[in-house]
Design a protein around this motif. Structure first.
Motif, PDB file in Angstrom:
ATOM      1  N   SER A 164     -43.521  -1.312  56.364  1.00 17.67           N
ATOM      2  CA  SER A 164     -42.501  -1.424  55.737  1.00 17.67           C
ATOM      3  C   SER A 164     -42.852  -1.360  54.242  1.00 17.67           C
ATOM      4  O   SER A 164     -44.075  -1.364  53.964  1.00 17.67           O
ATOM      5  N   ALA A 173     -42.003  -3.300  52.174  1.00 20.44           N
ATOM      6  CA  ALA A 173     -42.130  -4.741  51.714  1.00 20.44           C
ATOM      7  C   ALA A 173     -43.764  -5.026  51.402  1.00 20.44           C
ATOM      8  O   ALA A 173     -43.824  -5.745  50.682  1.00 20.44           O
ATOM      9  N   SER A 174     -44.553  -4.060  52.157  1.00 16.69           N
ATOM     10  CA  SER A 174     -46.046  -4.442  51.911  1.00 16.69           C
ATOM     11  C   SER A 174     -46.223  -4.450  50.399  1.00 16.69           C
ATOM     12  O   SER A 174     -47.131  -5.209  49.978  1.00 16.69           O
ATOM     13  N   GLY A 230     -41.041 -14.640  59.117  1.00 17.17           N
ATOM     14  CA  GLY A 230     -40.089 -13.550  58.983  1.00 17.17           C
ATOM     15  C   GLY A 230     -40.878 -12.351  58.590  1.00 17.17           C
ATOM     16  O   GLY A 230     -40.881 -11.671  57.942  1.00 17.17           O
ATOM     17  N   GLY A 243     -43.866  -6.006  60.169  1.00 18.73           N
ATOM     18  CA  GLY A 243     -45.243  -6.343  60.059  1.00 18.73           C
ATOM     19  C   GLY A 243     -45.974  -5.866  58.716  1.00 18.73           C
ATOM     20  O   GLY A 243     -47.184  -5.909  58.687  1.00 18.73           O
ATOM     21  N   GLY A 244     -45.130  -5.439  57.736  1.00 18.98           N
ATOM     22  CA  GLY A 244     -45.789  -4.860  56.618  1.00 18.98           C
ATOM     23  C   GLY A 244     -46.648  -5.931  55.956  1.00 18.98           C
ATOM     24  O   GLY A 244     -47.644  -5.627  55.246  1.00 18.98           O
ATOM     25  N   TRP A 245     -46.041  -7.125  55.733  1.00 17.03           N
ATOM     26  CA  TRP A 245     -46.909  -8.339  55.053  1.00 17.03           C
ATOM     27  C   TRP A 245     -48.345  -8.623  55.920  1.00 17.03           C
ATOM     28  O   TRP A 245     -49.312  -8.901  55.507  1.00 17.03           O
ATOM     29  N   ASP A 259     -41.635 -14.193  63.817  1.00 18.08           N
ATOM     30  CA  ASP A 259     -40.296 -13.555  63.487  1.00 18.08           C
ATOM     31  C   ASP A 259     -39.309 -13.754  64.987  1.00 18.08           C
ATOM     32  O   ASP A 259     -39.834 -13.724  65.812  1.00 18.08           O
ATOM     33  N   ILE A 260     -37.954 -13.671  64.410  1.00 23.15           N
ATOM     34  CA  ILE A 260     -36.816 -13.527  65.540  1.00 23.15           C
ATOM     35  C   ILE A 260     -36.812 -12.437  66.276  1.00 23.15           C
ATOM     36  O   ILE A 260     -36.660 -12.576  67.592  1.00 23.15           O
ATOM     37  N   LEU A 261     -37.421 -11.366  65.762  1.00 23.05           N
ATOM     38  CA  LEU A 261     -37.587 -10.044  66.289  1.00 23.05           C
ATOM     39  C   LEU A 261     -38.911 -10.085  66.936  1.00 23.05           C
ATOM     40  O   LEU A 261     -39.847 -10.608  66.451  1.00 23.05           O
ATOM     41  N   ASP A 294     -36.565 -17.762  67.076  1.00 16.74           N
ATOM     42  CA  ASP A 294     -35.809 -18.202  65.848  1.00 16.74           C
ATOM     43  C   ASP A 294     -36.286 -19.464  65.123  1.00 16.74           C
ATOM     44  O   ASP A 294     -36.404 -20.323  65.650  1.00 16.74           O
ATOM     45  N   PHE A 295     -36.673 -19.140  63.974  1.00 15.29           N
ATOM     46  CA  PHE A 295     -37.272 -20.134  63.153  1.00 15.29           C
ATOM     47  C   PHE A 295     -36.445 -21.367  63.036  1.00 15.29           C
ATOM     48  O   PHE A 295     -36.887 -22.660  62.590  1.00 15.29           O
ATOM     49  N   THR A 296     -35.171 -21.401  63.143  1.00 15.54           N
ATOM     50  CA  THR A 296     -34.427 -22.411  62.919  1.00 15.54           C
ATOM     51  C   THR A 296     -34.461 -23.397  63.976  1.00 15.54           C
ATOM     52  O   THR A 296     -33.870 -24.361  64.177  1.00 15.54           O
ATOM     53  N   ASP A 304     -40.878 -14.188  54.290  1.00 13.80           N
ATOM     54  CA  ASP A 304     -40.106 -13.070  53.605  1.00 13.80           C
ATOM     55  C   ASP A 304     -38.930 -13.189  54.511  1.00 13.80           C
ATOM     56  O   ASP A 304     -38.207 -12.287  54.565  1.00 13.80           O
ATOM     57  N   ALA A 336     -35.140 -13.386  55.831  1.00 13.96           N
ATOM     58  CA  ALA A 336     -33.834 -13.363  55.273  1.00 13.96           C
ATOM     59  C   ALA A 336     -32.757 -13.019  56.363  1.00 13.96           C
ATOM     60  O   ALA A 336     -33.319 -12.390  57.526  1.00 13.96           O
ATOM     61  N   PRO A 337     -31.655 -13.581  56.247  1.00 12.14           N
ATOM     62  CA  PRO A 337     -30.655 -13.663  57.602  1.00 12.14           C
ATOM     63  C   PRO A 337     -30.169 -12.250  57.559  1.00 12.14           C
ATOM     64  O   PRO A 337     -30.056 -11.438  56.480  1.00 12.14           O
TER      65      PRO A 337
END
Ligand code: SAM
Length: 206
Positions: free
Chosen positions: A30, A32-33, A56, A60-62, A80-82, A96-98, A121, A123-124
């Motif tokens: 991503s 985002a890396s 999050g 997997g970029g981070w 991650d939720i995904l 789900d982290f919540t 990282d 974000a909803p």
């Protein structure tokens, strides 16, 4: 179904984006890396052998950046939720982290070992309605800070994406009271129109 104007604009912008092009060349999952690469350059976040928790993490970029920086003697635990395709040197927990169960599973995987760095990282999914999105986003960084406070070793560091808006200032005040030095960053790879900023908090007081 015909594409809406906004999704067409998003696709055009995505494929002409220098960070998207660069991520394809560099093998990052991503764009985002590059945010984390830039934060690391400025704030010296990683060292070989570190234990890092990436919240999050998908796609997997981070995690790719983190695994590369901590090397064979380090450890990266990602969640991650995904679902996320595996990355060498990264242990992944989906959920789900919540949910308490996911929090507990992560805590069990850490198993009391000292954590040097927590990066979030998360974000909803944004609905575009600020009054709905902002509380959801703040809840995720609240939980990330809570986990960081439970697992970081004294002197450890915390990086989190957060959206400026309601709840941001009180949350930042909590971060400031838990860490020695806190800065707000807006990496080049973060789109200017996005309200996201990155908080880099160093020196967990324990
Ligand atoms: C901007 S993306 C992360 C990108 C990632 N850092 C990378 O470099 O590839 C935000 C992530 O937060 C995750 N997320 C959102 N809500 C979540 C939740 N409740 N629990 C866990 N992950 C969540 C999303 O699934 C998404 O993958």
């Amino acid at each position: 179904m015909a594409r809406s104007k906004s999704s067409k604009r998003w696709l055009e912008e995505h494929f002409s984006d220098q960070y998207v092009k660069q991520s394809q060349k560099d093998g990052y999952r991503s764009r985002a890396s590059y945010k984390l690469v830039e934060l690391d350059k400025k704030d010296k976040l990683f060292r070989p052998g570190m234990t890092v928790v990436d919240l999050g993490a998908a796609p997997g970029g981070w995690s790719q950046v983190a695994a590369n920086r901590v090397g064979d003697h380090g450890k990266v635990l990602a969640s991650d939720i995904l679902m996320m395709d595996s990355i060498a040197g990264v242990e992944f927990i989906q959920g789900d982290f919540t949910e308490n169960e996911v929090f507990d599973t992560l805590m069990a995987a850490i198993d009391g070992s000292p954590v040097d760095l927590v990066i979030s990282d998360m974000a909803p999914n944004m609905s575009g309605v600020g009054a709905v999105d902002q509380p959801k986003a703040m809840y995720l960084v609240e939980l990330a800070l809570d986990m960081a406070s439970q697992i970081l070793k004294p002197g450890g560091n915390f990086v989190a994406k957060v959206f400026q808006g309601e709840g941001f200032e009180p949350w930042l005040a909590e971060v400031r009271s838990a860490f020695g030095k806190v800065v707000t960053r807006k990496p080049d790879a973060s789109r200017a129109r996005s309200r996201e900023v990155y908080i880099v908090a160093k020196g967990f007081k324990g």
